[in-house]
Design a protein around this motif. Structure first.
Motif, short mmCIF file in Angstrom:
data_model
loop_
_atom_site.label_atom_id
_atom_site.label_comp_id
_atom_site.label_asym_id
_atom_site.label_seq_id
_atom_site.Cartn_x
_atom_site.Cartn_y
_atom_site.Cartn_z
N CYS A 11 0.65 -1.10 0.14
CA CYS A 11 0.27 -0.16 -0.04
C CYS A 11 1.13 1.50 -0.08
CB CYS A 11 -1.40 0.29 1.22
SG CYS A 11 0.22 0.32 2.52
N THR A 78 -1.49 -1.35 7.47
CA THR A 78 -2.10 -1.54 6.59
C THR A 78 -2.67 -2.33 6.32
OG1 THR A 78 -1.60 1.26 6.92
CG2 THR A 78 -3.07 0.78 5.19
N CYS A 79 -2.09 -3.03 5.19
CA CYS A 79 -2.10 -4.09 4.50
C CYS A 79 -1.21 -5.22 4.54
CB CYS A 79 -0.95 -2.99 2.71
SG CYS A 79 0.61 -3.14 2.76
N SER A 81 2.06 -6.71 4.32
CA SER A 81 2.86 -7.04 4.13
C SER A 81 4.12 -7.41 4.78
CB SER A 81 3.28 -6.33 2.70
OG SER A 81 2.45 -5.61 1.54
#
Ligand code: ZN
Ligand code: ZN
Length: 131
Positions: A11, A78-79, A81
């Motif tokens: 992101c 957030t994402c 990863s």
């Protein structure tokens, strides 16, 4: 000659830049990396921690590996990863997940670790040295 390495999480909340050559690059087939990446292995490279500049917030969780060494797995909250990994045994070094590179072609793994934990559905490069 030094290469300029740049990369980010999916992101882009976490980005990094390093003016340093990759120290070494490898595939890790341990169960922790399988769970962490959701794939058959982690592809990662090592850099001197002093050479990497991060922007954004890396969330870390701690885990002791089988040898009793604490490792810190860094990811984007957030994402999700996976981005980094640090081992307390080598505090001067940071490991970065290869697919975060803006130019993934810069990644040239030269060995693989925890090969005995490889999954039969994960096709490993047979030319890689197993250490
Ligand atoms: Zn992210
Ligand atoms: Zn691993």
């Amino acid at each position: 000659m030094k290469t300029s390495l740049t990369g980010r999480c999916a992101c882009a909340a976490i980005q990094y830049e390093a003016d340093s050559d990759i120290e070494f690059a490898f595939q890790c087939h341990c169960r922790k990396c399988q769970r962490l990446t959701g794939g058959g292995h982690a592809s990662a490279f090592a850099l001197p921690v002093s050479e990497v500049k991060f922007t954004g917030k890396i969330t870390e969780y701690e885990q002791d590996n089988e040898a009793g060494v604490t490792t810190h797995s860094g990811f984007c909250s957030t994402c999700g990863s996976p981005v980094t990994s640090r081992s307390e045994r080598f505090p001067e070094r940071i490991y970065i997940h290869a697919a975060t590179l803006d130019d993934p072609a810069l990644f040239h793994p030269s060995f693989s670790v925890f090969a005995p934990e490889s999954q039969p559905w994960d096709n490993e490069n047979p030319d890689l040295k197993k250490v």
